[in-house]
Design a protein around this motif. Structure first.
Motif, PDB file in Angstrom:
ATOM      1  N   GLU A  16       0.830  -1.202   0.000  1.00 38.73           N
ATOM      2  CA  GLU A  16       0.000   0.000   0.000  1.00 38.73           C
ATOM      3  C   GLU A  16       0.869   1.258   0.000  1.00 38.73           C
ATOM      4  N   VAL A  17       1.950   1.226   0.769  1.00 37.95           N
ATOM      5  CA  VAL A  17       2.885   2.357   0.784  1.00 37.95           C
ATOM      6  C   VAL A  17       3.466   2.568  -0.606  1.00 37.95           C
ATOM      7  N   THR A  18       3.831   1.477  -1.259  1.00 41.23           N
ATOM      8  CA  THR A  18       4.410   1.566  -2.601  1.00 41.23           C
ATOM      9  C   THR A  18       3.419   2.169  -3.588  1.00 41.23           C
ATOM     10  N   ARG A  19       2.164   1.752  -3.510  1.00 40.69           N
ATOM     11  CA  ARG A  19       1.143   2.296  -4.415  1.00 40.69           C
ATOM     12  C   ARG A  19       0.970   3.803  -4.207  1.00 40.69           C
ATOM     13  N   LYS A  20       0.972   4.231  -2.951  1.00 38.58           N
ATOM     14  CA  LYS A  20       0.838   5.660  -2.661  1.00 38.58           C
ATOM     15  C   LYS A  20       2.045   6.436  -3.177  1.00 38.58           C
ATOM     16  N   ARG A  21       3.233   5.858  -3.005  1.00 39.37           N
ATOM     17  CA  ARG A  21       4.450   6.530  -3.465  1.00 39.37           C
ATOM     18  C   ARG A  21       4.462   6.656  -4.989  1.00 39.37           C
ATOM     19  N   GLU A  22       3.946   5.667  -5.681  1.00 39.28           N
ATOM     20  CA  GLU A  22       3.890   5.730  -7.142  1.00 39.28           C
ATOM     21  C   GLU A  22       3.095   6.949  -7.593  1.00 39.28           C
ATOM     22  N   VAL A  23       1.960   7.170  -6.948  1.00 37.27           N
ATOM     23  CA  VAL A  23       1.105   8.312  -7.288  1.00 37.27           C
ATOM     24  C   VAL A  23       1.794   9.623  -6.914  1.00 37.27           C
ATOM     25  N   GLN A  24       2.357   9.676  -5.709  1.00 40.80           N
ATOM     26  CA  GLN A  24       2.988  10.906  -5.225  1.00 40.80           C
ATOM     27  C   GLN A  24       4.187  11.308  -6.072  1.00 40.80           C
ATOM     28  N   ILE A  25       4.987  10.329  -6.462  1.00 37.14           N
ATOM     29  CA  ILE A  25       6.188  10.629  -7.244  1.00 37.14           C
ATOM     30  C   ILE A  25       5.823  11.069  -8.657  1.00 37.14           C
ATOM     31  N   LYS A  26       4.811  10.467  -9.213  1.00 38.15           N
ATOM     32  CA  LYS A  26       4.338  10.914 -10.527  1.00 38.15           C
ATOM     33  C   LYS A  26       3.847  12.355 -10.446  1.00 38.15           C
ATOM     34  N   GLU A  27       3.121  12.670  -9.381  1.00 38.19           N
ATOM     35  CA  GLU A  27       2.618  14.032  -9.195  1.00 38.19           C
ATOM     36  C   GLU A  27       3.764  15.019  -8.979  1.00 38.19           C
ATOM     37  N   LEU A  28       4.805  14.579  -8.257  1.00 36.95           N
ATOM     38  CA  LEU A  28       5.956  15.444  -8.009  1.00 36.95           C
ATOM     39  C   LEU A  28       6.651  15.818  -9.309  1.00 36.95           C
ATOM     40  N   GLU A  29       6.855  14.843 -10.172  1.00 35.90           N
ATOM     41  CA  GLU A  29       7.495  15.132 -11.451  1.00 35.90           C
ATOM     42  C   GLU A  29       6.612  16.030 -12.317  1.00 35.90           C
ATOM     43  N   GLU A  30       5.308  15.813 -12.256  1.00 31.47           N
ATOM     44  CA  GLU A  30       4.387  16.663 -13.011  1.00 31.47           C
ATOM     45  C   GLU A  30       4.427  18.102 -12.491  1.00 31.47           C
ATOM     46  N   LEU A  31       4.541  18.258 -11.171  1.00 29.59           N
ATOM     47  CA  LEU A  31       4.649  19.590 -10.582  1.00 29.59           C
ATOM     48  C   LEU A  31       5.921  20.290 -11.061  1.00 29.59           C
ATOM     49  N   PHE A  32       6.983  19.530 -11.155  1.00 29.62           N
ATOM     50  CA  PHE A  32       8.242  20.097 -11.638  1.00 29.62           C
ATOM     51  C   PHE A  32       8.101  20.576 -13.081  1.00 29.62           C
ATOM     52  N   GLN A  33       7.475  19.751 -13.911  1.00 28.05           N
ATOM     53  CA  GLN A  33       7.286  20.125 -15.310  1.00 28.05           C
ATOM     54  C   GLN A  33       6.418  21.382 -15.421  1.00 28.05           C
ATOM     55  N   LYS A  34       5.357  21.450 -14.627  1.00 28.04           N
ATOM     56  CA  LYS A  34       4.461  22.612 -14.663  1.00 28.04           C
ATOM     57  C   LYS A  34       5.171  23.863 -14.155  1.00 28.04           C
ATOM     58  N   PHE A  35       5.977  23.697 -13.120  1.00 22.74           N
ATOM     59  CA  PHE A  35       6.726  24.828 -12.576  1.00 22.74           C
ATOM     60  C   PHE A  35       7.670  25.400 -13.631  1.00 22.74           C
ATOM     61  N   CYS A  36       8.348  24.520 -14.330  1.00 21.48           N
ATOM     62  CA  CYS A  36       9.291  24.962 -15.364  1.00 21.48           C
ATOM     63  C   CYS A  36       8.564  25.658 -16.514  1.00 21.48           C
ATOM     64  N   THR A  37       7.412  25.110 -16.887  1.00 18.09           N
ATOM     65  CA  THR A  37       6.634  25.713 -17.972  1.00 18.09           C
ATOM     66  C   THR A  37       6.142  27.101 -17.575  1.00 18.09           C
ATOM     67  N   ALA A  38       5.631  27.202 -16.355  1.00 17.45           N
ATOM     68  CA  ALA A  38       5.115  28.483 -15.872  1.00 17.45           C
ATOM     69  C   ALA A  38       6.222  29.517 -15.731  1.00 17.45           C
ATOM     70  N   SER A  39       7.437  29.048 -15.498  1.00 11.57           N
ATOM     71  CA  SER A  39       8.563  29.957 -15.302  1.00 11.57           C
ATOM     72  C   SER A  39       9.349  30.196 -16.586  1.00 11.57           C
ATOM     73  N   ASP A  40       8.870  29.625 -17.690  1.00 12.26           N
ATOM     74  CA  ASP A  40       9.510  29.782 -19.000  1.00 12.26           C
ATOM     75  C   ASP A  40      10.923  29.204 -19.044  1.00 12.26           C
ATOM     76  N   TYR A  41      11.151  28.140 -18.305  1.00 11.63           N
ATOM     77  CA  TYR A  41      12.441  27.465 -18.362  1.00 11.63           C
ATOM     78  C   TYR A  41      12.406  26.396 -19.450  1.00 11.63           C
ATOM     79  N   ASN A  42      13.535  26.185 -20.096  1.00 17.36           N
ATOM     80  CA  ASN A  42      13.668  25.102 -21.065  1.00 17.36           C
ATOM     81  C   ASN A  42      14.218  23.878 -20.349  1.00 17.36           C
TER      82      ASN A  42
END
Length: 213
Positions: free
Chosen positions: A110-136
């Protein structure tokens, strides 16, 4: 660091923080191999001619290399523990062949399943942050890459020390700083860092481990 390795790092940090049975540097890896054996048994693999088969399955599951001498030491620990309980049986023979019998280990699923979701969301947040900040974003640039490649600097940053980073990683540093006050996200970043450090213990030889404990 790919997503699977990030999940492994996060799981190692969780085991370290929540297990009362961590007495030596190998103990945090025992649950990982138990889980690998359980998954092998679930997939119909009940025996093998050599522990190299467990090595390959573990590497695939965790994107992490367990050196064979260290893996054998872990398997001996598991064999002794399991065969003294009613959890099933794991037999490791002198020729390194093995038998898995009626063994199930789901403690961290169950911990592993939760981490899978959280880590995917973390990477998505990073991508969105970079896009919003106009970083390449470079092809291999991510929060996970930063953690694995800059452990020493990250340690200083997590302890609130001043950080001086190359320009290529300014985006990642700002990302961490931006989310520092968002506890769940920042805690996940810290767990990935801690797990990356803990993973290095697996490189020890059995003789080194014996001295350390």
């Amino acid at each position: 660091m790919n997503q699977q390795k990030a999940i492994t790092y996060s799981l190692l940090a969780y085991i370290r923080a929540n297990s009362e049975l961590i007495n030596g540097p190998l103990d945090i890896f025992v649950p990982l191999i138990k889980r690998a054996l359980s998954m092998m048994h679930k997939n119909g693999i009940n025996s093998g001619k050599n522990i190299s088969e467990i090595y390959e399955h573990s590497k695939k599951i965790y994107d992490m290399v367990f050196p064979l001498p260290v893996l054998k030491k872990i398997l001996n620990i598991i064999s002794t523990e399991i065969n003294n309980t009613k959890e099933g049986a794991f037999i490791l023979n002198k020729d390194d062949s093995f038998i898995i019998s009626n063994y199930t280990f789901v403690e961290y699923d169950e911990v592993t399943r939760k981490r899978e979701v959280q880590i995917k969301e973390l990477e998505e947040l990073f991508q969105k942050f970079c896009t919003a900040s106009d970083y390449n974003i470079k092809k291999d640039e991510s929060i996970f890459h930063f953690i694995e490649e800059h452990k020493i600097t990250l340690a200083k940053y997590l302890s609130n020390s001043e950080v001086s980073e190359p320009h290529d990683y300014t985006t990642v540093v700002q990302f961490i700083n931006y989310f520092k006050n968002i506890t769940p996200v920042y805690d996940l970043i810290k767990s990935l860092y801690l797990g990356s450090i803990l993973s290095e213990y697996i490189e020890y030889t059995p003789s080194t481990i014996a001295i350390s404990t």
